[in-house]
Design a protein around this motif. Structure first.
Motif, PDB file in Angstrom:
ATOM      1  N   HIS A 107       0.797  -1.230   0.000  1.00  0.00           N
ATOM      2  CA  HIS A 107       0.000   0.000   0.000  1.00  0.00           C
ATOM      3  C   HIS A 107       0.827   1.276   0.000  1.00  0.00           C
ATOM      4  N   THR A 108       2.103   1.197   0.185  1.00  0.00           N
ATOM      5  CA  THR A 108       3.052   2.321   0.138  1.00  0.00           C
ATOM      6  C   THR A 108       2.517   3.596   0.789  1.00  0.00           C
ATOM      7  N   TYR A 109       1.881   4.467   0.010  1.00  0.00           N
ATOM      8  CA  TYR A 109       1.542   5.807   0.503  1.00  0.00           C
ATOM      9  C   TYR A 109       0.602   5.770   1.699  1.00  0.00           C
ATOM     10  N   HIS A 110      -0.511   5.043   1.604  1.00  0.00           N
ATOM     11  CA  HIS A 110      -1.526   5.074   2.655  1.00  0.00           C
ATOM     12  C   HIS A 110      -0.984   4.545   3.984  1.00  0.00           C
ATOM     13  N   ILE A 111      -0.291   3.421   3.946  1.00  0.00           N
ATOM     14  CA  ILE A 111       0.204   2.841   5.193  1.00  0.00           C
ATOM     15  C   ILE A 111       1.354   3.678   5.746  1.00  0.00           C
ATOM     16  N   LYS A 112       2.145   4.299   4.867  1.00  0.00           N
ATOM     17  CA  LYS A 112       3.244   5.136   5.345  1.00  0.00           C
ATOM     18  C   LYS A 112       2.699   6.322   6.141  1.00  0.00           C
ATOM     19  N   THR A 113       1.675   6.952   5.596  1.00  0.00           N
ATOM     20  CA  THR A 113       1.059   8.083   6.300  1.00  0.00           C
ATOM     21  C   THR A 113       0.481   7.636   7.632  1.00  0.00           C
TER      22      THR A 113
ATOM     23  N   HIS B 141       6.033 -14.488  24.196  1.00  0.00           N
ATOM     24  CA  HIS B 141       5.720 -15.356  23.066  1.00  0.00           C
ATOM     25  C   HIS B 141       6.643 -14.992  21.895  1.00  0.00           C
ATOM     26  N   THR B 142       7.569 -15.881  21.596  1.00  0.00           N
ATOM     27  CA  THR B 142       8.563 -15.588  20.564  1.00  0.00           C
ATOM     28  C   THR B 142       7.913 -15.336  19.210  1.00  0.00           C
ATOM     29  N   PHE B 143       6.819 -16.055  18.910  1.00  0.00           N
ATOM     30  CA  PHE B 143       6.180 -15.867  17.597  1.00  0.00           C
ATOM     31  C   PHE B 143       5.654 -14.447  17.441  1.00  0.00           C
ATOM     32  N   LEU B 144       5.224 -13.829  18.544  1.00  0.00           N
ATOM     33  CA  LEU B 144       4.731 -12.450  18.469  1.00  0.00           C
ATOM     34  C   LEU B 144       5.894 -11.476  18.282  1.00  0.00           C
ATOM     35  N   ALA B 145       6.995 -11.711  18.998  1.00  0.00           N
ATOM     36  CA  ALA B 145       8.182 -10.869  18.807  1.00  0.00           C
ATOM     37  C   ALA B 145       8.679 -10.968  17.364  1.00  0.00           C
ATOM     38  N   LEU B 146       8.621 -12.156  16.793  1.00  0.00           N
ATOM     39  CA  LEU B 146       9.038 -12.330  15.402  1.00  0.00           C
ATOM     40  C   LEU B 146       8.114 -11.587  14.444  1.00  0.00           C
ATOM     41  N   CYS B 147       6.816 -11.559  14.743  1.00  0.00           N
ATOM     42  CA  CYS B 147       5.874 -10.801  13.900  1.00  0.00           C
ATOM     43  C   CYS B 147       6.213  -9.310  13.930  1.00  0.00           C
ATOM     44  N   ALA B 148       6.540  -8.793  15.128  1.00  0.00           N
ATOM     45  CA  ALA B 148       6.917  -7.385  15.242  1.00  0.00           C
ATOM     46  C   ALA B 148       8.200  -7.108  14.452  1.00  0.00           C
ATOM     47  N   LEU B 149       9.170  -8.026  14.571  1.00  0.00           N
ATOM     48  CA  LEU B 149      10.432  -7.866  13.843  1.00  0.00           C
ATOM     49  C   LEU B 149      10.203  -7.935  12.329  1.00  0.00           C
ATOM     50  N   ARG B 150       9.315  -8.827  11.901  1.00  0.00           N
ATOM     51  CA  ARG B 150       9.012  -8.949  10.468  1.00  0.00           C
ATOM     52  C   ARG B 150       8.392  -7.657   9.934  1.00  0.00           C
ATOM     53  N   PHE B 151       7.546  -7.032  10.747  1.00  0.00           N
ATOM     54  CA  PHE B 151       6.941  -5.757  10.355  1.00  0.00           C
ATOM     55  C   PHE B 151       8.019  -4.703  10.100  1.00  0.00           C
ATOM     56  N   MET B 152       8.995  -4.606  11.026  1.00  0.00           N
ATOM     57  CA  MET B 152      10.076  -3.639  10.843  1.00  0.00           C
ATOM     58  C   MET B 152      10.954  -4.015   9.648  1.00  0.00           C
ATOM     59  N   ARG B 153      11.180  -5.318   9.470  1.00  0.00           N
ATOM     60  CA  ARG B 153      12.012  -5.775   8.355  1.00  0.00           C
ATOM     61  C   ARG B 153      11.399  -5.377   7.013  1.00  0.00           C
ATOM     62  N   ARG B 154      10.062  -5.490   6.898  1.00  0.00           N
ATOM     63  CA  ARG B 154       9.399  -5.093   5.655  1.00  0.00           C
ATOM     64  C   ARG B 154       9.579  -3.595   5.410  1.00  0.00           C
ATOM     65  N   ILE B 155       9.482  -2.809   6.450  1.00  0.00           N
ATOM     66  CA  ILE B 155       9.650  -1.354   6.315  1.00  0.00           C
ATOM     67  C   ILE B 155      11.060  -1.028   5.835  1.00  0.00           C
ATOM     68  N   ILE B 156      12.066  -1.618   6.491  1.00  0.00           N
ATOM     69  CA  ILE B 156      13.458  -1.353   6.102  1.00  0.00           C
ATOM     70  C   ILE B 156      13.733  -1.895   4.703  1.00  0.00           C
ATOM     71  N   GLY B 157      13.070  -3.011   4.357  1.00  0.00           N
ATOM     72  CA  GLY B 157      13.276  -3.606   3.038  1.00  0.00           C
ATOM     73  C   GLY B 157      12.858  -2.705   1.894  1.00  0.00           C
ATOM     74  N   LEU B 158      12.000  -1.732   2.159  1.00  0.00           N
ATOM     75  CA  LEU B 158      11.586  -0.795   1.112  1.00  0.00           C
ATOM     76  C   LEU B 158      12.682   0.203   0.749  1.00  0.00           C
ATOM     77  N   LYS B 159      13.681   0.343   1.644  1.00  0.00           N
ATOM     78  CA  LYS B 159      14.800   1.282   1.438  1.00  0.00           C
ATOM     79  C   LYS B 159      14.291   2.704   1.134  1.00  0.00           C
ATOM     80  N   ASP B 160      13.297   3.096   1.906  1.00  0.00           N
ATOM     81  CA  ASP B 160      12.668   4.408   1.756  1.00  0.00           C
ATOM     82  C   ASP B 160      13.275   5.349   2.805  1.00  0.00           C
ATOM     83  N   GLU B 161      13.942   6.421   2.350  1.00  0.00           N
ATOM     84  CA  GLU B 161      14.601   7.332   3.289  1.00  0.00           C
ATOM     85  C   GLU B 161      13.606   8.014   4.220  1.00  0.00           C
ATOM     86  N   TYR B 162      12.359   8.121   3.773  1.00  0.00           N
ATOM     87  CA  TYR B 162      11.327   8.700   4.645  1.00  0.00           C
ATOM     88  C   TYR B 162      11.148   7.818   5.879  1.00  0.00           C
TER      89      TYR B 162
END
Length: 767
Positions: free
Chosen positions: A526-532, A551-572
């Motif tokens: 969703h790029t723009y909408h979720i970024k805002t 719960h390790t599975f929940l910590a991994l879900c949080a880490l995966r969320f951040m990983r997706r954000i960093i994976g976009l390589k968006d300076e914003y």
């Protein structure tokens, strides 16, 4: 023979005894030189490709079923069916088949057992001749009949001959008459023989026999015969279940007697297949393919007949949405619609499209809003299944409906919000319903299935709608469970009522994991909408609170969320992470994990490895500046040393670039000063022409002395005063940009000063 084209659907029977749709096309019967005979050809209506090429063999048994269906077997394990759109087309192709085989078109099955026996299986002539002559249908001959029926099952040809003999002599009804006699006499031996006979007749796999056995006056006696399995001490009570326990519920009275009979028949035959008959062995798995086809095409006919009855369906939906309808009645109506939708899966694609459009026009979606909000768990589960059929059929149809709702209703009762709240409030400890609903939500918000829409603005409009009216409902449990001790401004009013338990509760952790999975999908698509939304709600900070979950599975879900954000390589995003110091909870989790080499450890290191490999400079500088001291002890991977190396390389490149720029600037200023000085000296010489070349020579040899006393050279003096300290000024600027002095001693002093200024970061990282 002239071609006759009719629109048909081609089916083949798969290994699971289910009919696979091979496509829609037009059938013709024509002479094919390669096959040296009249053949059935079906060409796809989409591209004209050949869907079917089948020679009409004189020895193949073709069956005509239900006026619009022709079924036959090309080999022992390869059954084919043509389903015609029009009865006239079926009749015409059937006449062609009968013409080739020399049969009467009035028959529903073609067969020539004598020719087949003589030409292809001459060695079986004595045995097959005997099979045609069935023993008299008497009590004393039941054992002989049972042996005969079971003995033919291994040979396709003998099965065909026995089926014809049973049909030609009306043998089935005579056998069922003997069953009633045996039951009256309590003749268990005869009943056991009848079980073997009826089971064997079913395994003959012939639709013509099924038509007789499953007729109203025979089917209960067939079920009765199947109760007396010799392997059982006591017979089963299947007839009692079908007549007394199983109740036929008419949510709306069905006036069509043919439709009622078809529904009863289909239910009973399905019961025979699923409950009474044992699971077929490897050698028997193809024996009941025609029974599966019989049920399949019955369901098609039922759906078609119901769909054509406009008054019936209109009344169903009128009662479903009527507030005065009793809950028990509404439950029955919902279950009926669910079953109706399940039957519709047997329809051909074009008929299925018409079916769902009919439901949409009748108001299926507004009705779902009502029933999905009910307290009855069974009703909600059935409504979810109906909703899944609709989303699978046409996500765009559902999206179009929900986007029209804000003009008519409050946010709380929007269909998508009702779905989200049902997902959040799922009482199942395993969250089975929530998982299903999350998948449906993902389908609805997936831009991939919006691209082919005729409405080119659907993607923008729907995503704007979703983030405005629905996203706060989806994230409410996440914000509520990561609010710490203070009430966050992002916490939606009433969200604590939705999920008041702490995130360490297993069921709550599962729910938060589902929500994070959906949000991660949004980040990716969703790029723009979720970024805002992330920036406005500071959502990543709240998500990373879950890195502390037990719960390790929940910590991994949080880490995966951040990983997706960093994976976009968006300076914003990168600036947002740096400004919020959002690597700290991730690094704390890594340090708390200690020396355990588990999934959390690997996923965290992969995150930093990605930053290193992709050379995300802003994040590398932030990590090394703020966290390298805590991470340098991790040496079993080279990730963090690699980050430090990248950082030093970038620092060196900046130093070299700044030094080269400083040297160039100094040179240019000196050149300008020299040129300007010469210009001023020449001007002075022209003004003092009386002194001639002597004065000019002195000025050229010793300009510094003349500059000290000559007012006319004051400009040159001021320029040179600026140019002389050029190098030290640039050096000071370079230190400010890199934040690191060149001298190693000064670097150590500055690090000590930095530690004294911000002592609070280290304890959090080392704790």
């Amino acid at each position: 023979m002239s071609d006759t084209r009719r629109r048909v659907k081609v089916y083949t029977l798969n290994e699971d005894r289910q009919w696979d749709d091979r496509g829609t096309g037009h059938v013709s019967s024509t002479f094919v030189e390669r096959l040296k005979g009249i053949s059935l050809l079906v060409r796809a209506e989409s591209d004209g490709s050949l869907l079917l090429e089948s020679k009409i063999s004189p020895n193949t048994a073709y069956q005509k079923q239900q006026d619009t269906l022709i079924v036959w077997s090309e080999a022992d394990n390869y059954d084919l069916a043509l389903s015609f759109q029009e009865k006239a087309g079926c009749d015409e192709i059937w006449e062609k088949i009968c013409q080739v085989q020399g049969k009467d078109p009035a028959l529903d099955i073609t067969q020539d057992p004598i020719d087949e026996s003589e030409e292809e299986r001459f060695e079986e002539i004595p045995e097959t001749s005997h099979l045609v002559e069935l023993p008299p249908c008497e009590l004393s001959r039941l054992e002989e009949i049972a042996d005969l029926v079971t003995s033919v099952l291994s040979s396709p040809i003998r099965r065909e001959k026995l089926a014809l003999a049973l049909m030609s002599e009306g043998y089935i009804k005579k056998l069922l008459g003997l069953f009633r006699v045996c039951e009256d006499l309590d003749n268990r031996e005869g009943l056991h023989h009848l079980y073997e006979i009826v089971r064997g007749v079913l395994f003959l796999n012939k639709a013509a026999l099924f038509e007789v056995m499953f007729s109203d006056d025979c089917i209960m006696d067939v079920v009765g015969c199947l109760e007396y399995d010799p392997a059982l001490v006591q017979p089963k009570r299947h007839r009692e279940f079908l007549t007394k326990t199983a109740k036929f519920k008419e949510v709306i009275p069905i006036t069509d007697s043919e439709l009622r009979q078809k529904i009863h028949q289909t239910y009973r035959v399905q019961y025979i297949q699923d409950i009474i008959l044992p699971t077929p062995s490897v050698f028997e798995e193809n024996f009941l393919s025609t029974l599966t086809s019989f049920i399949f095409f019955n369901k098609v006919e039922i759906v078609s007949m119901l769909q054509e009855d406009e008054k019936f369906l209109t009344e169903v939906f009128a009662q479903l949405t009527d507030e005065a309808t009793e809950d028990s009645k509404r439950r029955e109506l919902v279950n009926f619609v669910k079953e109706f939708c399940a039957f519709s899966q047997t329809l051909q694609p074009q008929n299925r499209d018409a079916f769902f459009k009919t439901l949409a026009n009748l108001g299926i979606l507004p009705a779902l809003e009502i029933v999905m909000g009910m307290d009855d768990l069974q009703v909600r589960a059935a409504a979810t299944d109906i909703f899944s059929y609709l989303v699978e059929f046409s996500p765009s149809m559902v999206r179009e409906f929900v986007m029209q709702e804000p003009q008519q209703t409050d946010d709380d009762v929007l269909l998508i919000n009702v779905v989200i709240k049902q997902m959040i409030c799922d009482s199942d400890p395993e969250l089975g319903g929530a998982v299903q609903l999350m998948g449906l939500l993902r389908t609805l918000i997936d831009p991939e299935n919006m691209l082919a829409s005729t409405n080119k603005t659907e993607k923008t409009e729907f995503l704007s709608f979703f983030y405005k009216y629905c996203m706060h409902v989806l994230t409410a449990p996440l914000l509520a469970n990561t609010a710490h001790d203070k009430i966050s401004k992002d916490l939606q009013e009433g969200s604590t009522k939705i999920n008041p338990v702490c995130p360490d509760n297993f069921q709550t952790a599962q729910l938060l994991a589902l929500i994070l999975e959906l949000l991660t999908f949004c980040v990716e698509h969703h790029t723009y909408h979720i970024k805002t939304y992330i920036m406005n709600k500071d959502l990543l900070r709240r998500v990373l609170v879950l890195m502390n979950s037990k719960h390790t599975f929940l910590a991994l879900c949080a880490l995966r969320f951040m990983r997706r954000i960093i994976g976009l390589k968006d300076e914003y995003y990168n600036r947002y992470i740096i400004k919020g110091n959002l690597f700290e909870p991730v690094i704390n989790a890594l340090l708390d994990n200690g020396t355990r080499y588990n999934l959390l450890n690997s996923a965290t290191i992969e995150l930093f490895e990605f930053i290193k490999v992709e050379d995300v400079k802003s994040l590398i500088a932030h990590i090394v500046d703020n966290f390298y001291k805590a991470l340098e002890s991790i040496e079993y991977v080279q990730t963090f040393k690699g980050l430090k190396g990248r950082y030093e390389q970038e620092k060196d490149r900046q130093s070299q670039r700044l030094n080269s720029e400083a040297v160039e600037k100094s040179r240019m200023e000196e050149d300008f000063a020299d040129s300007y000085g010469k210009y001023m000296e020449a001007k002075k010489g022209a003004a003092n022409g009386a002194n001639g070349a002597n004065n000019n020579g002195k000025a050229a040899v010793s300009p510094p002395a003349s500059q000290a006393v000559t007012p006319n050279n004051s400009s040159a003096s001021s320029v040179k005063t600026v140019a002389l300290p050029a190098t030290p000024v640039v050096k000071t600027a370079m230190v400010g940009l890199v934040d690191y002095p060149d001298d190693e001693d000064e670097e150590e002093e500055e690090e000590e000063e930095e530690e004294e200024q911000s002592p609070r970061k280290r304890p959090r990282l080392s704790s």
